[in-house]
Enzyme design. Structure first.
Site, mmCIF file in Angstrom:
data_model
loop_
_atom_site.group_PDB
_atom_site.id
_atom_site.type_symbol
_atom_site.label_atom_id
_atom_site.label_comp_id
_atom_site.label_asym_id
_atom_site.label_seq_id
_atom_site.Cartn_x
_atom_site.Cartn_y
_atom_site.Cartn_z
ATOM 1 N N GLN A 1 0.318 4.651 -3.955
ATOM 2 C CA GLN A 1 0.226 5.489 -2.756
ATOM 3 C C GLN A 1 1.615 5.960 -2.325
ATOM 4 O O GLN A 1 1.795 7.116 -1.963
ATOM 5 C CB GLN A 1 -0.474 4.732 -1.631
ATOM 6 C CG GLN A 1 -1.941 4.486 -1.944
ATOM 7 C CD GLN A 1 -2.643 3.686 -0.885
ATOM 8 O OE1 GLN A 1 -2.053 3.286 0.119
ATOM 9 N NE2 GLN A 1 -3.925 3.425 -1.092
ATOM 10 N N ARG B 1 -2.464 -1.318 9.244
ATOM 11 C CA ARG B 1 -1.791 -1.342 7.941
ATOM 12 C C ARG B 1 -0.401 -0.696 7.991
ATOM 13 O O ARG B 1 -0.163 0.207 8.785
ATOM 14 C CB ARG B 1 -2.686 -0.653 6.886
ATOM 15 C CG ARG B 1 -3.990 -1.404 6.714
ATOM 16 C CD ARG B 1 -4.889 -0.769 5.696
ATOM 17 N NE ARG B 1 -4.333 -0.838 4.359
ATOM 18 C CZ ARG B 1 -4.899 -0.251 3.295
ATOM 19 N NH1 ARG B 1 -6.004 0.462 3.436
ATOM 20 N NH2 ARG B 1 -4.352 -0.382 2.114
ATOM 21 N N LYS C 1 -12.459 6.785 -6.814
ATOM 22 C CA LYS C 1 -11.977 7.089 -5.468
ATOM 23 C C LYS C 1 -10.581 7.701 -5.512
ATOM 24 O O LYS C 1 -10.312 8.700 -4.851
ATOM 25 C CB LYS C 1 -11.996 5.813 -4.629
ATOM 26 C CG LYS C 1 -11.599 6.024 -3.179
ATOM 27 C CD LYS C 1 -12.281 5.041 -2.251
ATOM 28 C CE LYS C 1 -11.763 3.624 -2.392
ATOM 29 N NZ LYS C 1 -10.411 3.448 -1.823
ATOM 30 N N SER C 2 -9.687 7.101 -6.282
ATOM 31 C CA SER C 2 -8.305 7.610 -6.341
ATOM 32 C C SER C 2 -8.282 9.048 -6.846
ATOM 33 O O SER C 2 -7.583 9.906 -6.299
ATOM 34 C CB SER C 2 -7.473 6.746 -7.296
ATOM 35 O OG SER C 2 -7.343 5.454 -6.790
ATOM 36 N N ASP D 1 -7.153 -3.802 -6.804
ATOM 37 C CA ASP D 1 -8.356 -3.782 -5.973
ATOM 38 C C ASP D 1 -9.440 -4.733 -6.493
ATOM 39 O O ASP D 1 -10.495 -4.872 -5.857
ATOM 40 C CB ASP D 1 -8.921 -2.359 -5.899
ATOM 41 C CG ASP D 1 -7.986 -1.435 -5.120
ATOM 42 O OD1 ASP D 1 -7.226 -1.932 -4.265
ATOM 43 O OD2 ASP D 1 -8.012 -0.219 -5.374
ATOM 44 N N LYS E 1 -4.095 -4.855 2.473
ATOM 45 C CA LYS E 1 -5.147 -3.891 2.101
ATOM 46 C C LYS E 1 -6.060 -3.675 3.321
ATOM 47 O O LYS E 1 -5.662 -3.938 4.440
ATOM 48 C CB LYS E 1 -5.923 -4.420 0.889
ATOM 49 C CG LYS E 1 -5.077 -4.475 -0.377
ATOM 50 C CD LYS E 1 -4.658 -3.085 -0.813
ATOM 51 C CE LYS E 1 -3.756 -3.119 -2.031
ATOM 52 N NZ LYS E 1 -3.203 -1.814 -2.342
ATOM 53 N N ARG F 1 -6.825 -9.655 2.103
ATOM 54 C CA ARG F 1 -7.900 -10.009 1.153
ATOM 55 C C ARG F 1 -7.771 -11.436 0.628
ATOM 56 O O ARG F 1 -8.773 -12.012 0.203
ATOM 57 C CB ARG F 1 -7.929 -8.998 -0.006
ATOM 58 C CG ARG F 1 -8.510 -7.672 0.448
ATOM 59 C CD ARG F 1 -8.576 -6.631 -0.651
ATOM 60 N NE ARG F 1 -9.363 -5.493 -0.184
ATOM 61 C CZ ARG F 1 -9.383 -4.302 -0.766
ATOM 62 N NH1 ARG F 1 -8.647 -4.071 -1.853
ATOM 63 N NH2 ARG F 1 -10.145 -3.340 -0.271
ATOM 64 N N SER G 1 3.340 0.445 -5.661
ATOM 65 C CA SER G 1 2.309 1.167 -4.910
ATOM 66 C C SER G 1 2.180 2.605 -5.383
ATOM 67 O O SER G 1 3.111 3.405 -5.257
ATOM 68 C CB SER G 1 2.641 1.154 -3.411
ATOM 69 O OG SER G 1 1.857 2.122 -2.741
HETATM 70 C C1 S3P Z 1 -4.595 3.616 -4.594
HETATM 71 C C2 S3P Z 1 -3.559 2.745 -4.757
HETATM 72 C C3 S3P Z 1 -3.642 1.314 -4.431
HETATM 73 C C4 S3P Z 1 -5.092 0.850 -4.272
HETATM 74 C C5 S3P Z 1 -5.916 1.822 -3.471
HETATM 75 C C6 S3P Z 1 -5.914 3.182 -4.128
HETATM 76 C C7 S3P Z 1 -4.387 5.042 -4.915
HETATM 77 O O1 S3P Z 1 -2.954 1.086 -3.230
HETATM 78 O O2 S3P Z 1 -5.131 -0.424 -3.654
HETATM 79 O O3 S3P Z 1 -7.247 1.367 -3.352
HETATM 80 O O4 S3P Z 1 -5.376 5.796 -5.020
HETATM 81 O O5 S3P Z 1 -3.228 5.438 -5.090
HETATM 82 P P1 S3P Z 1 -1.358 0.836 -3.210
HETATM 83 O O6 S3P Z 1 -0.719 2.033 -3.726
HETATM 84 O O7 S3P Z 1 -1.009 0.569 -1.779
HETATM 85 O O8 S3P Z 1 -1.165 -0.370 -4.081
#
Ligand code: S3P
Length: 443
Positions: free
Chosen positions: A176, A129, A28-29, A326, A353, A357, A174
């Site tokens: 993200q 969120r 997914k990422s 995750d 999340k 969770r 993070s």
């Molecule tokens: C992700 C980073 C993670 C993860 C998410 C995907 C990403 O989140 O929980 O499912 O693709 O960069 P955080 O960056 O908020 O930890």
């Protein structure tokens, strides 16, 4: 896309040995990043193995709204004609990122240093969120943000016309936040620097380098420091997306807890920044072999062979949390079948999340006869010989909570039900047929 799908209650019954091959979906990422970097480069990016889950489809739609030409050529095969760094055009409508925190946070970063305005929205889960963790550093670049109370969606973002480079230490681990800043840094003259206390998943760094950006990562006394030179010309690439270790975790867990099982999960990413669950499972005594290690699409991958066997509880150290963030919901299910107690430390991020969770797992496990203790940032699960089951778990629009309880019920004494399995489509659209194909009694 809006996700006004009706709730889909589901039930799972104790099942015989699971056997066969589990072809889990693309990561997914990496799928989100391939679409976004494809949109920001010059030329045609071809993607194979893209996850066609709703989260990623929403990002594909968003890239088209910002001016890229995005086409589906076949199963998992996509073409993106990019507009180049700084080439995004203003979208006509609102950008609906559905359930996806990764989607909205990365896309906000990608547009924050281009002088256009866009409004972002999402479903009920995403709208709860925290977004200030991303919008605050984006404001340092010169972007202007209007958000709902508490920095939540919907958010209107006006990209900076004369963006300034940013040096930023992330307040929480993070990927993200890191990725949003790096994507914003692309259209800024000079160096953008992100400093993290612990390394988080590094797919953005790997892919930015592959697309031709000048980016380096080093560990200094300040922490893990990533430096990006702004205004590169990103060149379109062929991206082969490896299979998602976070999705693989569900059939892997099922094989570990259902007696007599043996399954194969080919082509799973073994990126060290994503590998914490597998490290933990080996410590618990799990029978997992990693066959044919190789490199695919710039990521290390292997074929997993997983057999049922006795497991023992372990203490998961806080430093490992980022590399398996995750996977804690499914680890808490596995822990219920292990001998002794499993303690998960440093997991406060789980509370923000797709759902809280820790709370969702604790309540659902308790409803199925498992003893759980929680603090603000830890969770402890007491393993048992036989997990009673018989309970109903509330999934709070969270795909991983839904899949975790469906796995629990494969090995518990009485059937387990969940209030809503519809969100599973965000990350693992074929979860049900895949698990049924292995011999699971669920639906
Ligand atoms: C992700 C980073 C993670 C993860 C998410 C995907 C990403 O989140 O929980 O499912 O693709 O960069 P955080 O960056 O908020 O930890």
């Amino acid at each position: 896309m809006s996700h006004s799908t009706d709730p889909r209650p589901m039930t799972v019954r104790r099942s015989g040995p699971l056997r066969g091959t589990a072809q889990v979906p693309g990561d997914k990422s990496i799928s989100h990043r391939a679409l976004i970097l494809g949109a920001l480069s010059v030329g045609e990016t071809r993607i194979t193995g893209l996850l066609e889950g709703q989260d990623v489809l929403d990002t594909a739609k968003a890239m088209a709204a910002f001016g890229a030409r995005v086409e589906r050529l076949g199963q998992g095969e996509w073409s993106v004609h990019g507009v180049g760094v700084g080439g995004f055009s203003e979208p006509e409508g609102v950008i609906d990122c559905g359930n996806s925190g990764t989607g909205v946070r990365l896309i906000m970063g990608a547009m924050a240093t281009t002088p256009i305005t866009a409004t972002f929205t999402g479903d009920a889960s995403l709208s709860r969120r925290p977004m200030a963790r991303v919008t605050e550093p984006l404001e340092l670049f010169g972007a202007q943000i209007t958000a709902r109370e508490g920095g939540r969606l919907p958010i209107t973002l006006q990209g900076a016309a004369d963006p300034l480079p940013v040096r930023y230490r992330t307040p929480v681990a993070s990927a993200q936040i890191k990725s949003a800043i790096l994507l914003a840094g692309l259209n800024v003259p000079g160096e953008t620097v992100v400093i993290e206390a612990e390394p988080t998943r590094d797919h953005s760094e790997r892919m930015l380098a592959a697309f031709g950006a000048d980016i380096r990562a080093e560990t200094t006394e300040e922490g893990h420091v990533i430096t990006l030179q702004g205004r590169p010309e990103l060149r379109a690439q062929a991206v082969a997306v490896p299979r998602d270790p976070s999705s693989a975790a569900f059939p892997v867990a099922a094989a570990l807890i259902v007696p007599g099982s043996e399954i194969r999960v080919p082509g799973v990413s073994r990126n060290p920044t994503r590998d914490g669950l597998y490290v933990t499972l080996l410590e618990m005594g799990a029978d997992i072999a990693f066959e044919n290690p190789r490199e695919e699409g710039g990521e290390p991958v292997a074929d997993l062979v997983v057999r049922h066997g006795a497991l023992k509880g372990v203490v998961v150290p806080a430093e490992r949390a980022a590399s398996m963030i995750d996977e804690f919901p499914i680890l808490s299910v596995i822990a219920a079948f292990a001998e002794g107690t499993t303690v998960m430390n440093g997991v406060a991020e789980l509370r923000v999340k797709e759902s809280d969770r820790i709370d969702a797992m604790a309540r659902g496990l308790e409803a199925n006869g498992v003893r759980v203790e929680e603090t603000k940032d830890s969770m402890t699960v007491h393993g048992m010989d036989r997990v009673p089951g018989g309970g109903r778990a509330v999934t709070h629009l969270d795909h991983r909570i839904a899949m975790s309880f469906l796995v629990l019920g494969l090995a518990s004494e009485a059937p387990v039900s969940i209030d809503d399995g519809a969100p599973i489509a965000t990350s693992f659209p074929d979860f049900l047929p895949l698990m049924q194909g292995l011999g699971g009694d669920l639906g």
